[in-house]
Write an enzyme that holds these catalytic residues in place. Structure first.
Site, PDB file in Angstrom:
ATOM      1  N   GLY B  29      66.408 -33.728  38.759  1.00 14.52           N
ATOM      2  CA  GLY B  29      66.105 -35.141  38.563  1.00 14.52           C
ATOM      3  C   GLY B  29      67.275 -36.075  38.842  1.00 14.52           C
ATOM      4  N   CYS B 239      33.283 -36.920  46.822  1.00 16.30           N
ATOM      5  CA  CYS B 239      33.649 -37.055  48.236  1.00 16.30           C
ATOM      6  C   CYS B 239      32.374 -37.035  49.065  1.00 16.30           C
ATOM      7  CB  CYS B 239      34.578 -35.927  48.651  1.00 16.30           C
ATOM      8  SG  CYS B 239      34.870 -35.861  50.444  1.00 16.30           S
ATOM      9  N   CYS B 242      32.627 -33.554  51.418  1.00 14.80           N
ATOM     10  CA  CYS B 242      32.544 -32.194  50.877  1.00 14.80           C
ATOM     11  C   CYS B 242      31.901 -32.150  49.490  1.00 14.80           C
ATOM     12  CB  CYS B 242      33.932 -31.548  50.822  1.00 14.80           C
ATOM     13  SG  CYS B 242      34.974 -32.234  49.532  1.00 14.80           S
ATOM     14  N   CYS B 264      37.852 -37.316  50.002  1.00 18.31           N
ATOM     15  CA  CYS B 264      39.076 -36.623  49.588  1.00 18.31           C
ATOM     16  C   CYS B 264      40.261 -37.218  50.327  1.00 18.31           C
ATOM     17  CB  CYS B 264      39.010 -35.136  49.957  1.00 18.31           C
ATOM     18  SG  CYS B 264      37.891 -34.175  48.944  1.00 18.31           S
ATOM     19  N   CYS B 270      39.619 -30.811  52.153  1.00 16.56           N
ATOM     20  CA  CYS B 270      38.239 -31.269  52.312  1.00 16.56           C
ATOM     21  C   CYS B 270      37.564 -30.485  53.445  1.00 16.56           C
ATOM     22  CB  CYS B 270      38.233 -32.762  52.621  1.00 16.56           C
ATOM     23  SG  CYS B 270      36.609 -33.512  52.678  1.00 16.56           S
TER      24      CYS B 270
END
Ligand SMILES: Nc1ncnc2c1ncn2[C@@H]1O[C@H](COP(=O)(O)OP(=O)(O)OP(=O)(O)O)[C@@H](O)[C@H]1O
Ligand SMILES: [Mg+2]
Ligand SMILES: [Zn+2]
Lengths: 285, 283
Positions: B29, B239, B242, B264, B270
């Protein structure tokens, strides 16, 4: 009976500029300057030593530029001293720095922050020094609570409301920015912020400056009540001797960065010893 | 591409960047400064991520590049073309087949594993910059873990909007030590950073910073007890291609009818679902 002071300050010196060996020698009331002729540095505080006792309100008076605000900023670790020792005798401090008596000026910045957050509360002479004007008044107080690990918005806001009530601020304005507040309200927000983490020492710098007389009187009442309610030890700076008379038990008189007189407030006001104090008292009679 | 070293950058530059990456991994970080190299791509177009990818990639790596979840966007295609030209590595769109994935603004839907690296392109690496313009001051805050003003920023946000309004770039606490900008990924992807099997490396070319989340590192979004971190809610939408209702969806306004439709954001995932469904259907 000997009472242990809560604050002990020894030989505190703050020099602005590069400084030299002669700075302290070359300045002070007897030289009528705080600027060193040798190196041109400014001695804001020179060899300042005093004690603050538990539950006491100690006044600091002195002319403009005598080093009063510098002194409070040094005690709040806002600025670094050139020299000096600073001790706080209270069990709360041991959890942050251990049981040994240590010069607080030598602590690391993390430890200093802990002490600022948990032991000292400060109200600055100018509200812009103590408040973020673009952050809500409540947020200014929340910042202190956050520093003390508060992570619940509802609890934070409840605490802010309590502090607003205590300092006679309108609770429905806690989400407004302090830049929209009057001078007296800004000082109250500063006081609320200073009280937020239940400090044991309160530093107050000219808190009634620029306020009209009735507002002044209410702020003074507020401070007096808080003093009793929270058993605070207070250092209050003011050039206004009536403030000093009303609030303090002992008073320090400063000039050119030096303490020229210390004593019980009544005695200092009735029978000033140092010529400068005599001038000060007589001019404000 | 002739006349260039493998991976375009010279070996000394790659080694230097790898050293910075190692430091970033050692201090999860923490933003490590690096001397960003010139590339034949304008800064701000993923040059931080590209330099990381180029300094890590070997001839046997398989690369996937996505931009906002899409393998075929102009940006992703250009980066793929460039890296392929200077390394000749295999390119894939399949998340599970890639050894290195470079991305902007998304983390793939499919779970990545210990043998993969995700390289994220970062426009603004400093999470604290939203309230503090001074670099000196933000560095001090990181050094001292003095983060109260970040929390104050969230407090003010809640007071103003009754919720934490931050969408992308949601600040996270890494390894209980550093507050980090996760790059503009949606909140949806934030949970994938926590205790992940995969190494995440973040590169900001213009701002010359590299930071990292090593595998199995705790990554917590900043939240209050009573205002907790929430991911995007698609209100049960699916979606349109899909049929997934468990992926991050892009909202698109259908021009012809002015209707909202959802797809998606991770296009290769997808497609994969779509193909497997078609196969099932054919059977
Ligand atoms: N940052 C600084 N750099 C240089 N000199 C400074 C600085 N801050 C304060 N001083 C000087 O230090 C001296 C003491 O200032 P300080 O603000 O402590 O005075 P004061 O007693 O609080 O005055 P006032 O009653 O006007 O508030 C002044 O001469 C001031 O000009
Ligand atoms: Mg002053
Ligand atoms: Zn000098």
């Amino acid at each position: 009976m000997h009472i242990q002071p809560i604050v002990e300050l020894k030989n505190l010196t703050k020099i602005y500029g590069k400084g030299c060996n002669l700075c302290v020698e070359n300045t002070g009331p007897e030289h009528e300057t705080n600027i060193c002729v040798n190196c041109n540095s400014l001695v804001a505080c020179g060899n300042v030593s005093f004690e603050l006792y538990p539950g006491e309100t100690l006044g600091i008076v002195g002319e403009s530029g005598s080093g009063k605000s510098s002194l409070l900023k040094l005690l709040n670790f806002d600025i670094e001293p050139t020299l000096g020792e600073f001790y706080i005798n209270h069990e709360k401090i041991n959890t942050f720095v251990g049981n040994e008596k240590v010069n607080l000026f030598n602590l690391n910045s993390f430890q200093k922050r802990l002490i600022k957050n948990h032991i000292i509360g400060i109200v600055y002479q100018y509200p812009y020094l103590g408040l973020r004007m673009k952050i809500s008044a409540g947020g200014n107080i929340a910042e202190n609570l956050i520093m003390a690990e508060w992570r619940n918005i509802e609890k934070i806001r409840k605490k802010i409301s309590e502090l607003f009530e205590k300092t006679e601020l309108p609770i429905d304005r806690m989400d407004e920015q302090p830049e929209k507040f009057s001078g007296g309200m800004q000082q109250r927000v500063q006081i609320a912020k200073a009280l937020s983490n239940n400090p044991i020492i309160l530093l107050l710098d000219e808190i009634t400056n620029g306020l009209d007389v009735s507002v002044q009187a209410r702020i003074l009442d507020l401070i007096r009540n808080l003093h009793w309610q929270h058993n605070l030890s207070i250092i209050i700076v003011s050039h206004d001797l009536s403030v000093i008379r009303v609030l303090t038990q002992r008073t320090i008189v400063m000039k050119y960065g030096r303490i020229v007189e210390v004593g019980l407030t009544d005695q200092i006001l009735e029978d000033p010893q140092h010529p400068y104090t005599q001038l000060l008292v007589n001019s404000q009679l | 591409m002739k006349g260039y070293n493998f991976g375009f950058l010279d070996e000394a530059s790659k080694r230097e960047i790898r050293r910075k990456i190692l430091k970033a991994i050692a201090v999860p970080g923490y933003q490590v400064p690096f001397s960003s190299r010139e590339l034949p791509i304008a800064r701000g177009w993923g040059t931080g991520g590209i330099q990381i990818t180029l300094s890590l990639i070997g001839p046997n790596d398989v690369l996937k590049v996505i931009d906002q979840g899409c393998d075929e966007s102009v940006n992703a295609v250009n980066i793929k073309k460039f890296i392929n030209a200077v390394t000749n590595v295999k390119i894939t769109t399949d998340t599970t087949k890639a050894s290195i994935i470079q991305t902007r603004h998304r983390i793939p839907e499919e779970k990545m594993n210990e043998n993969q690296i995700l390289v994220l392109q970062v426009p603004y690496p400093e999470a604290l910059r939203v309230f503090e313009p001074s670099e000196f001051e933000t560095r001090r805050m990181h050094a001292e873990a003095d983060y109260s003003r970040m929390w104050l920023y969230l407090y003010e946000d809640i007071v103003t909007y009754r919720e934490i309004s931050i969408g992308a770039r949601y600040p996270v606490m890494v390894n209980k030590r550093y507050i980090m900008d996760p790059s503009p990924i949606p909140r949806w992807d934030i949970k994938k950073l926590n205790m992940a099997e995969t190494l995440y490396i973040f590169g900001a070319g213009r701002e010359k910073r590299i930071y990292a989340i090593p595998p199995y590192t705790s990554v917590e979004p900043l939240e209050f007890e009573d205002f907790q971190f929430r991911v995007e809610n698609f209100m049960g939408e699916k979606c349109i291609l899909c049929g997934s209702d468990d992926t991050f969806l892009d909202e698109i306004i259908d021009d012809s009818k002015g209707k909202r439709i959802y797809m998606c954001s991770d296009t290769s995932y997808c497609n994969k679902l779509l193909i497997s469904k078609k196969v099932l259907y054919k059977r």
